[in-house]
Design a protein around this motif. Structure first.
Motif, mmCIF file in Angstrom:
data_model
loop_
_atom_site.group_PDB
_atom_site.id
_atom_site.type_symbol
_atom_site.label_atom_id
_atom_site.label_comp_id
_atom_site.label_asym_id
_atom_site.label_seq_id
_atom_site.Cartn_x
_atom_site.Cartn_y
_atom_site.Cartn_z
ATOM 1 N N THR A 1 0.832 -1.215 0.000
ATOM 2 C CA THR A 1 0.000 0.000 0.000
ATOM 3 C C THR A 1 0.859 1.254 0.000
ATOM 4 N N GLU A 2 2.032 1.172 0.668
ATOM 5 C CA GLU A 2 2.949 2.321 0.708
ATOM 6 C C GLU A 2 3.978 2.172 -0.417
ATOM 7 N N GLN A 3 4.084 3.169 -1.246
ATOM 8 C CA GLN A 3 5.088 3.179 -2.326
ATOM 9 C C GLN A 3 5.167 1.826 -3.055
ATOM 10 N N PRO A 4 4.057 1.404 -3.653
ATOM 11 C CA PRO A 4 4.022 0.056 -4.247
ATOM 12 C C PRO A 4 5.111 -0.162 -5.307
ATOM 13 N N TYR A 5 5.349 0.818 -6.170
ATOM 14 C CA TYR A 5 6.317 0.617 -7.269
ATOM 15 C C TYR A 5 7.743 0.498 -6.719
ATOM 16 N N ALA A 6 8.071 1.414 -5.785
ATOM 17 C CA ALA A 6 9.415 1.377 -5.198
ATOM 18 C C ALA A 6 9.633 0.091 -4.401
ATOM 19 N N THR A 7 8.589 -0.357 -3.710
ATOM 20 C CA THR A 7 8.722 -1.588 -2.914
ATOM 21 C C THR A 7 9.028 -2.793 -3.808
ATOM 22 N N TRP B 1 12.725 -5.906 -18.818
ATOM 23 C CA TRP B 1 12.286 -5.114 -19.968
ATOM 24 C C TRP B 1 10.776 -4.938 -19.847
ATOM 25 N N ILE B 2 10.357 -3.689 -19.828
ATOM 26 C CA ILE B 2 8.931 -3.373 -19.666
ATOM 27 C C ILE B 2 8.398 -2.789 -20.974
ATOM 28 N N PHE B 3 7.233 -3.274 -21.394
ATOM 29 C CA PHE B 3 6.590 -2.794 -22.630
ATOM 30 C C PHE B 3 5.164 -2.333 -22.313
ATOM 31 N N HIS B 4 4.706 -1.320 -23.029
ATOM 32 C CA HIS B 4 3.321 -0.866 -22.885
ATOM 33 C C HIS B 4 2.935 -0.034 -24.114
ATOM 34 N N SER C 1 3.282 0.939 -16.143
ATOM 35 C CA SER C 1 4.629 0.562 -16.600
ATOM 36 C C SER C 1 5.607 1.721 -16.442
ATOM 37 N N ARG C 2 5.112 2.937 -16.707
ATOM 38 C CA ARG C 2 5.999 4.109 -16.565
ATOM 39 C C ARG C 2 6.509 4.220 -15.129
ATOM 40 N N GLN C 3 5.606 4.023 -14.176
ATOM 41 C CA GLN C 3 6.005 4.174 -12.769
ATOM 42 C C GLN C 3 6.962 3.064 -12.330
ATOM 43 N N MET C 4 6.727 1.850 -12.840
ATOM 44 C CA MET C 4 7.655 0.756 -12.496
ATOM 45 C C MET C 4 9.034 1.017 -13.088
ATOM 46 N N ALA C 5 9.074 1.453 -14.353
ATOM 47 C CA ALA C 5 10.355 1.730 -15.004
ATOM 48 C C ALA C 5 11.098 2.826 -14.239
ATOM 49 N N GLU C 6 10.358 3.849 -13.839
ATOM 50 C CA GLU C 6 10.946 4.978 -13.113
ATOM 51 C C GLU C 6 11.483 4.523 -11.756
ATOM 52 N N GLY D 1 18.493 2.256 -9.242
ATOM 53 C CA GLY D 1 19.683 1.690 -9.892
ATOM 54 C C GLY D 1 19.454 0.314 -10.464
ATOM 55 N N GLY D 2 18.217 -0.012 -10.787
ATOM 56 C CA GLY D 2 17.898 -1.322 -11.366
ATOM 57 C C GLY D 2 18.355 -1.422 -12.814
#
Lengths: 317, 317
Positions: A238-244, A255-258, A270-275, A281-282
């Motif tokens: 629930t907190e910062q899902p993409y960063a977690t 590799w992320i596609f959308h 996908s944009r937020q996950m990539a960011e 540093g991924g």
């Protein structure tokens, strides 16, 4: 069958200690005969010699039988390739899935293995429809681009790739790696739409298992139009899902596609996950297709460059 | 493997006539040992008894080996279902094809068999793409509707279902019937577009082989936009082509489908074949889809009524 003919042609009646023994073409009966033999032998040399010859012949017949049966089994193991039906059992529930083995498959070498997670439309319990859309279709179009084993589990209706669905997918993967001589250093995870969510989720829970990941039109937080079942929704940070999630993926190549016109899963997922991955540093590549709506998977899986990138990754030992 | 463990655990050295014999886990070496045995036996009762016991043990080991290997082979034969890669060889050329076996397949019963002929777009030598379009896709959507074996040969590029392509299709069919316990009374032929042409052509040359036929957007005389190679074109009857083919089909049940807006193969092809069959008292059903262009196959193969009709036909013995 050849060996049957061979054994049939050897059928004859032999006399031992004045009892008639019938050598049948069936091993069981013949073996019983030779067991009886040990109880009827007398100290007479001639009889023993006869018994010895009988045993020798039996030995040779069984040797022939075993060799032919073993050769046939190997033939089957080597030759049965394509999209094979398989099952996995979790908590007494049997899940059907398919495994793709390329036509030149043999167990003599180690193979890279892709775990493919389908989208919401291919859910069910038939065990086969999940190979029609996405990666399966791409393999049929260009089998030469896929020198690998591909595992296709199928998610039940009204479920997502969480909980027991995650379990059955991983068990199908592990059993396939074991059975078909998969290379644990070259195991990949990819999925589309609901399977793109599954890709991030499952990979985040099993760091070090996958050598590379590819999420296509997926994400982390489901949109209101595609609510997850409560038990699955409860597993989303629930907190910062993409960063977690990004942190748990660590340095795994992703590799992320959308499609930027996706009307089912927002491209912002996908944009937020990539960011998030970039920030931490991924090892991330991000491709956005202009004007493409939800189906970006046909395009992705048809990119030879994508497949060769995926298979080029390898875990450190 | 289980039997390997069994044989390994039985490895030990045995003394016979003051020579050391090593029982290896390999049948070949063990069999050689027992052959040597026949030359070293002396008339002493004890030695013979020892030799006898050795032979008996060998017999039992090989029996175990044969039984396990045979059981495993049966397991493979029963369990490897799905879309399987296969090959057939004609005049030293190897053709890949696929056979579909339903998940509940066993060789314990006889199965109906469908021979499916794909269209021009799926030609090639990969041996797999022909299962993506038409009947293969329909099976993946509803496997429960297809309790049958389906044989998917693949036509080479720039060829049609005539000559060696006809040969490889029929040989794939015959080998599949034999190997997978197909029922010769329930063999069916269907195809789409170029495969619809193949359906009429091949059935006309093998009266009494097929229990029923279904041609989808096919025909008898190719349109100028899809010229056949000269050797195949030469096989099309020049005088009254529809009546000639219709006569050869005789009373075989035929269901013909075509979209009335087909812009690739004219609907008049199917209309003329249906009419010719009716005129000659044939057993024909004709369905024309209003407003449908060339792809009528997805609709046909998705009709549960069509599949159950096809499989309900049976040749008289």
């Amino acid at each position: 069958m050849a060996w049957r003919t061979a054994v049939f042609s050897s059928c004859r009646r032999v006399r031992l200690n004045r009892h008639l023994y019938h050598r049948t073409p069936l091993g069981a009966r013949a073996a019983v005969d030779s067991v009886e033999l040990t109880f009827v032998v007398s100290p007479s040399g001639e009889k023993f010699q006869e018994a010895s010859m009988f045993c020798l012949r039996m030995t040779l017949y069984f040797f022939l039988l075993a060799t032919v049966a073993y050769a046939k089994e190997n033939y089957f193991q080597m030759r049965q390739t394509g999209f094979l039906n398989r099952t996995v059992t979790i908590n007494q529930t049997t899940y059907r899935y398919q495994v793709y083995l390329p036509a030149n498959f043999t167990t003599k070498q180690k193979w890279p293995v892709i775990l493919f997670l389908h989208g919401a439309g291919e859910r069910g319990d038939d065990g086969i429809f999940q190979t029609q859309v996405g990666l399966g279709a791409a393999i049929r179009q260009h089998p030469e681009r896929f020198p690998c084993i591909v595992v296709f589990p199928q998610c039940r209706r009204n479920r997502v790739w969480y909980g027991e669905m995650e379990q059955q997918a991983l068990q199908a993967l592990d059993e396939s790696i074991k059975k078909f001589n998969g290379d644990p250093q070259r195991v990949y995870l990819t999925g589309l739409s609901m399977g793109g969510y599954g890709t991030f989720y499952i990979a985040s829970r099993h760091p070090g298992k996958f050598a590379a990941l590819a999420s296509i039109c997926g994400g982390v937080v489901p949109p209101p139009t595609f609510p997850f079942p409560p038990d699955a929704a409860a597993k989303i940070p629930t907190e910062q899902p993409y960063a977690t999630i990004a942190q748990r993926l660590g340095k795994t190549p992703v590799w992320i596609f959308h499609g930027d016109a996706d009307d089912v899963i927002p491209v912002t997922e996908s944009r937020q996950m990539a960011e998030a991955l970039r920030t931490l540093g991924g090892n991330v590549k991000y491709t956005e297709y202009a004007g493409v709506t939800h189906n970006s998977w046909d395009r992705v899986y048809a990119e030879p460059e994508f497949i060769s990138w995926l298979l080029s990754n390898r875990l450190a030992k």
